[in-house]
Structure formats: C-alpha cells, structure tokens
Enzyme design. Structure first.
Site, PDB file in Angstrom:
ATOM      1  N   GLU A   1     -38.520  39.675 -57.894  1.00 24.69           N
ATOM      2  CA  GLU A   1     -38.235  40.874 -57.105  1.00 24.69           C
ATOM      3  C   GLU A   1     -39.494  41.675 -56.766  1.00 24.69           C
ATOM      4  OE1 GLU A   1     -33.631  41.897 -58.263  1.00 24.69           O
ATOM      5  OE2 GLU A   1     -35.199  43.070 -59.222  1.00 24.69           O
TER       6      GLU A   1
ATOM      7  N   GLU B   1     -29.374  36.065 -58.480  1.00 24.66           N
ATOM      8  CA  GLU B   1     -28.754  36.881 -59.526  1.00 24.66           C
ATOM      9  C   GLU B   1     -27.471  37.465 -58.948  1.00 24.66           C
ATOM     10  OE1 GLU B   1     -31.488  39.796 -61.130  1.00 24.66           O
ATOM     11  OE2 GLU B   1     -33.132  38.344 -61.253  1.00 24.66           O
TER      12      GLU B   1
HETATM   13  C1  GAL Z   1     -32.796  42.506 -61.344  1.00 24.69           C
HETATM   14  C2  GAL Z   1     -33.934  41.743 -61.987  1.00 24.69           C
HETATM   15  C3  GAL Z   1     -33.541  41.165 -63.322  1.00 24.69           C
HETATM   16  C4  GAL Z   1     -32.842  42.206 -64.108  1.00 24.69           C
HETATM   17  C5  GAL Z   1     -31.634  42.721 -63.391  1.00 24.69           C
HETATM   18  C6  GAL Z   1     -30.883  43.789 -64.151  1.00 24.69           C
HETATM   19  O1  GAL Z   1     -33.283  43.490 -60.510  1.00 24.69           O
HETATM   20  O2  GAL Z   1     -34.426  40.718 -61.174  1.00 24.69           O
HETATM   21  O3  GAL Z   1     -34.700  40.722 -63.974  1.00 24.69           O
HETATM   22  O4  GAL Z   1     -33.752  43.239 -64.345  1.00 24.69           O
HETATM   23  O5  GAL Z   1     -32.026  43.263 -62.172  1.00 24.69           O
HETATM   24  O6  GAL Z   1     -31.541  45.001 -64.234  1.00 24.69           O
END
Ligand code: GAL
Ligand code: ZN
Length: 665
Positions: free
Chosen positions: A146, A311
C-alpha cells in the site's frame, strides 16, 4: 505465469509457532484456498543482521503450503525497515512538513528517495529474488505494501528536497520558467536558483498553491520510481513470476494510473467497513454501495483490466476502535461485489487475527483462538458458491458506454484549495457517479491519457485545471456525437494552478458549454433551491456557478438568492453531441434525474429499472450480479433473457447475491 486462482489468504506464518503451520495449511486447503501472500512486513525475519539473509523459514512455509497445493506470493518488505537499519542510518526515517523526523515503531517509516535506503532495498530485493527465483511454489510478487499509506504528509527530508529540485529543473529547465509557472511575484517569492527551492514546509502563513501542486506530483512520481526500482530487479531475475502491488481505492498519494503501468495486474485492498485510529464518524464506517462501486470501477480502470483483491475484508475491522461485526451474509456479499466489478481473484485479509501489535482487532478468517467460527463458515460457503462463477467469468469486462474522467491533478488542486469545507474531489466524483449508479449504469474510470471515443457519455467533474490538449479531445468527442457532462469550477486554472484570465469562465470550455460564468457563490452554511423546467424542486449545495447562457438552454434554474432564474443545469448542442453543464453539486435526486436525462439522450436503456431499492446490479461480459444491501429479502422482477447461475430469479435474500447469465433472446 500462473494467475488463474480464485481464492487466497494473507498469511503471516512467522507470527505463529512452527507446529501450527501444517494445521493452518490443511485448514486453508479445506476452505478452498489456492494462494497465499506472505512476507511483506518481515524484513527483520529475513535480514536480522546487516547483510545476513534468512529465507529458510519462508522456504519452509512455502513447502508446508505446497503439500496442500497452495502457491505463494511474496511481498518485498520495504514498508517496514528493521530497527538496526534505522539506527544505523536515522536519515532514512521520513520527515514531516515541520522538518521533524518520524520515529520507529509503526510502518512506512522510510524515505523513498534516500540513496542509502535505496541501496539497501536494491541489495535486499536482489537477494530475495535470487533466493526464490527457482522455487516452483512461488508464482509472483507484491512490491512493498500500500504505497502512500503512511504518515499524514509526504517525506520532506533533505534527500527528498534535493530530488525535488532535480525534478523541477528537469521540468522547467530555467528557474525563470518556474517563477513564471508558480506566480512567485506574489509576496516576493522569486527564486534565483533551483537550489533555493524547498518542499512546501509549514510557513508563517499560507503556501503557494502551484508549489504545492508540483510537490504532490513529484511525490507521486517518486513512489512510481521507487516501485520501478524494485520491479526492474525482480523482472530480470524472476521473468516467470508476476509482479503486482496492492492499491487502496481512492487513496491519492500516488497516481494509480502511473503506478499500474509496470505491473502485470493491479490488486486492491477492499475494506467495506473501515475503522482505524482516525475514527471516522459512525455513519462513515460502512462504505455506501455507490462509493464502494466507484472505488472498484477506478481500480479496474487503472489498467482497464480485471484485477485481484489482495486484501478482502474477512471479519471485524479495527485498530483502537472497532467497526460493527459484519452481519451474516455481508462478507459473502462484499466478496461477490469485488468480483462483480472486475476482481478475478480474491485474497482475504487475514488468515488469523494476530495476538500482538497494532492490528490485534483487525480480525481474520480465524479468531485469536484459531478455532473456526462464523466468519470462517461464511467464507467457506462464499468460496463454494463463487468459485464456479469466477471460473466462468474470468477475464470478462463490463461493456460500459459511460466513462468518468478521473484525475489526480484535479484531486491535488482541490485538496490544496477545496473552496468549501465539504467540497472534495472524490466526493464530487462519487456524487455524479451515484446519479448514474441509481440507473444501474456502470462507468469506466479513465485517465486523461485515455481515448474518449469508446464511450457515448463522458462525465468530467471539476475540470478545474484545464489544458488545451484536453479541450481538443473534448471538442472532438462532442462534435462526433458524444455527450459530455461538465460541472462547476471548470476551466478555472491552467495546469500550473494559475488562474486563467484570457476570457471569462469556464475559459475555452465556454464554446462547448454554450455559456459563460461571470460570477459564482460559495454556499457557506446555506443551500439554494433549484427548480426544473417542469417545476420539480431540488437543492444546490456547496457551490453555485452563476452562468449566463450563450446558446445553451437551461433545464433547471436556481430558485433563490440574487441569482434566482439563472441556470443551475444547462444543455448545449455542439456538433453532433451535447454538453451538459451542472453549475452546482446538487442533492442526490436532482443528480439522479440529470443522469437519467443524459442516459435517455444517449439511448441507453435501463433493463433493470424494476430492481427494488437496495439491490445493486453490476455487469461483467454477459453476466449480471445482483446484490442486496438490505437485511430484508426482496422480490425480483427481472427482464427477460437472463438465467440465474447462482441464486434464483424470483427473490433475493437479505444481503444475498444472485448471478445471472444472459441467454440469447
Ligand atoms: C491494510 C494493510 C494491511 C493491514 C490492513 C488492516 O491497509 O495493507 O497490512 O494493515 O490494512 O489495517
Ligand atoms: Zn525523504
């Protein structure tokens, strides 16, 4: 390059005792998981001491997964440089706009221009790529994590300042040209050499908007370059692996159209409920269906291709505060929605809720105990329902005839001068998108570089910074039959963020729009009524351009203030096409009506007009996804020629999903 997976998870084997790995892998296999992302924050585990690499644990994890037929994606860990590195070279820690250095203990505590840091990254990524290049269980790479999800500002350290000066010199060549472009005659801000220019640090009062705009562009370019540095290394050493990065929807620090270019495909992190330390208002935790849809349209648009979710929310989200528990069916619904807008593979975040660290409450498929509960079971059902659908539609794209022009430059310029406290670029884009969304019309999000000619309708919100090139493209588009929707604050400035003065607003867009805007009003603490020609009422919010028509016809007018009777929405014939000028940010119903009129003008018919409210539809090729965002079951009255391949055609359950396939009529 194997990419035809349906489901995966983000997994941190190093967070768990070695004895657990086999159990995890077996459970993943049983769930239907085919691919796992690992390693994106584990620099210290992989290089515990300067120059000493330990990839054995990852080898072992890949081996354990392989026994269950699960492939691996490796993250390069540049989002989390280890303490030994930071202590050795504190200058790699980023600096804020007060010139203050951030500390170790979070993540993204790295300066992306620092040459020492870059040297370490090159060395590390080379070692990692060399180590895994022949591992047949590795299929691809995620670079960093990210980009842009860091501290509030962008790093303003001495190294970044020096690079910014080089960037400026390459752009302007002569410092006189920079002075001209930035309007530095104001407040005696002239520079005599490029060496004098700093990042836009906090000042006693005010900052130069042109300076700030170039700074944001520079920072985006820096991130693109930082990614390229890593991608080039991996590409050379591992030519058979794919390379991707996980985007964050409407996040803005890097221009995603630029970032996408080097990647085989993009991935996006979709959290439909968001809750971090920056606690949003209760009514902002859950993304509205139109906002989430626009997000996914942009993600697909960055490469005009299907993408992955790297994700996908799997359970409750939260850091210090938590979001509500997703209701039964919502995780399945939100997963289907990602697929509906173009995701070919879904990777859930994360396998198991972690026991330590900031994200203890960002829950995974498994709770802390590791014992499957509701989330696990819902995802099990989701995978068995959706995987066969995903196999069928892999690669299919929607056939959108409407496009949304999306620009990071406009975003930056509006961040620098939002005009009204509630006006923001993405909000304005989404308010227009929502109008079309209410007629079940998808939109391709396109950049300034894209050709408009594939589309019948082009919405171009907040064309605040205008260029001659874009004007020509728009003229050509409309002349040949396109329908262009412009709105307020069009043609105000040039690309350097300097006000245009050669004619009245909207500058050279006036001929297209058939109107001029000699005056405007910022609606601070009040709204203005609008009246359509047939008497229907609406509301103008935040801003009113007050146009004088010169050929255009008013289709709705203001019904209050000293400009009552002036056009709030105007329509102009230009060549074979039409230009609509929306002089304000109206209420949703007004926007929906306008979108309906534009669609009718374009001859686009809403086959799904009879869908009940709360039920969304999105298209991929010959497939339609119906998604019910309400808890209550809804009766369906579908158009002819569609057959259900998931669910039924008569009704859709609360938070339910129905997938339809178009059959020959
Ligand atoms: C995303 C990130 C993950 C984790 C998740 C929950 O932004 O890529 O590593 O931090 O959010 O906060
Ligand atoms: Zn820096």
């Amino acid at each position: 390059m194997k990419t035809d997976f349906t489901f995966g998870v983000d997994y941190y084997p190093e967070h768990w005792p070695r004895e657990r790995w086999e159990t995890d892998a077996a459970m993943m296999h049983e769930l239907g998981i085919q691919v796992v992302r690992m390693g994106e924050f584990s620099w210290h585990k992989m290089e515990p001491v300067d120059g000493e690499y330990h990839f054995e644990w990852l080898d072992e994890a890949l081996e354990v997964l392989k026994k269950q037929g699960i492939k691996g994606i490796l993250g390069t860990p540049s989002a989390a440089p280890p303490k030994w590195l930071v202590d050795k070279y504190p200058e790699i820690l980023p600096v804020d706009d007060h010139g203050q250095r951030y500390h170790f203990g979070g993540r993204h505590h790295d300066c992306q221009s620092n040459p020492i840091y870059r040297g370490y990254i090159r060395r590390f990524v080379t070692a990692m790529a060399e180590h895994f290049k022949d591992n047949d269980n590795v299929v691809g790479w995620q670079i960093d994590n990210e980009f842009g999800n860091a501290h509030a500002g962008l790093c303003m350290c001495e190294s970044c300042a020096a690079r910014f000066r080089e960037w400026l010199e390459a752009k302007y060549e002569k410092v006189e040209a920079l002075n001209e472009a930035w309007g530095t005659y104001f407040w005696s801000q002239e520079y005599d050499t490029f060496g004098q220019v700093d990042p836009p640090y906090v000042t006693t009062v005010g900052r130069n908007p042109s300076h700030m705009l170039d700074w944001k562009r520079f920072c985006s370019d820096l991130i693109v370059d930082f990614q390229a540095m890593q991608a080039d290394i991996i590409r050379k050493i591992c030519p058979n692996h794919f390379i991707t990065h996980n985007f964050m929807g409407f996040s803005w620090k890097v221009n995603y159209f630029d970032l996408a270019k080097k990647l085989d495909f993009i991935t996006h992190d979709q959290y439909t409920m968001l809750s971090t330390d920056e606690w949003p208002a209760d009514d902002k935790i859950l993304q509205t269906p139109d906002f989430a849809a626009a997000t996914l349209e942009l993600m697909r648009g960055t490469k005009k291709a299907p993408f992955w979710i790297m994700e996908q929310q799997s359970s409750i989200t939260g850091w210090t505060h938590m979001a509500p528990a997703p209701r039964p069916g919502q995780i399945r619904l939100w997963t289907a929605k990602s697929v509906a807008y173009g995701a070919d593979t879904i990777v859930y975040f994360r396998w198991r809720s972690c026991l330590g660290g900031t994200e203890q409450y960002w829950h995974g498929i498994l709770p802390h105990s590791g014992i499957p509960s509701r989330a696990y079971r819902e995802i099990e059902g989701t995978i068995s329902d959706l995987a066969p659908v995903m196999e069928k539609i892999r690669g299919a794209m929607p056939k959108n005839r409407a496009a949304m022009l999306f620009s990071y430059d406009q975003e930056y310029a509006m961040q620098i001068q939002p005009h009204h406290p509630d006006l923001d670029y993405v909000g304005n884009v989404v308010s227009i998108y929502k109008g079309f969304f209410s007629h079940h019309t998808g939109m391709d999000f396109i950049s300034d570089e894209t050709d408009y000619k594939d589309y019948k309708i082009l919405a171009a919100p907040l064309q605040y910074l205008m260029t001659g090139e874009r004007l020509c493209k728009m003229e050509e588009f409309v002349k040949t039959g396109g329908i262009l929707l412009l709105n307020m604050r069009a043609g105000v400035k040039d690309e350097n963020n300097i006000a245009m003065s050669h004619r009245r607003l909207p500058g050279d867009l006036a001929d297209l729009a058939g109107l001029e805007v000699p005056e405007y009003d910022c609606l601070r603490g009040f709204t203005v009524p609008i009246k359509w020609q047939d008497g229907e009422a609406g509301t103008a919010r935040k801003w009113c351009d007050i146009p004088e028509l010169q050929g255009a016809e008013a289709i709705a007018a203001y019904d209050g203030e000293f400009y009552a009777g002036s056009a709030a929405i105007a329509k102009n014939r230009y060549g074979k096409g039409w230009v609509y000028y929306l002089a304000t940010e109206p209420d949703d119903a007004t926007m929906a009506r306008l979108a309906g009129e534009i669609l009718a003008e374009a001859g686009i018919v809403d086959d799904f007009a009879a869908l009940p409210t709360g039920v969304e539809v999105a298209f991929r090729g010959d497939y339609a996804f119906l998604m019910n965002h309400d808890a209550a079951e809804k009766h369906l009255d579908l158009p002819k020629g569609w057959e259900a391949i998931l669910g039924e055609t008569e009704a859709i359950a609360g938070y339910g999903v129905v997938v339809l396939e178009k059959k020959e009529a």
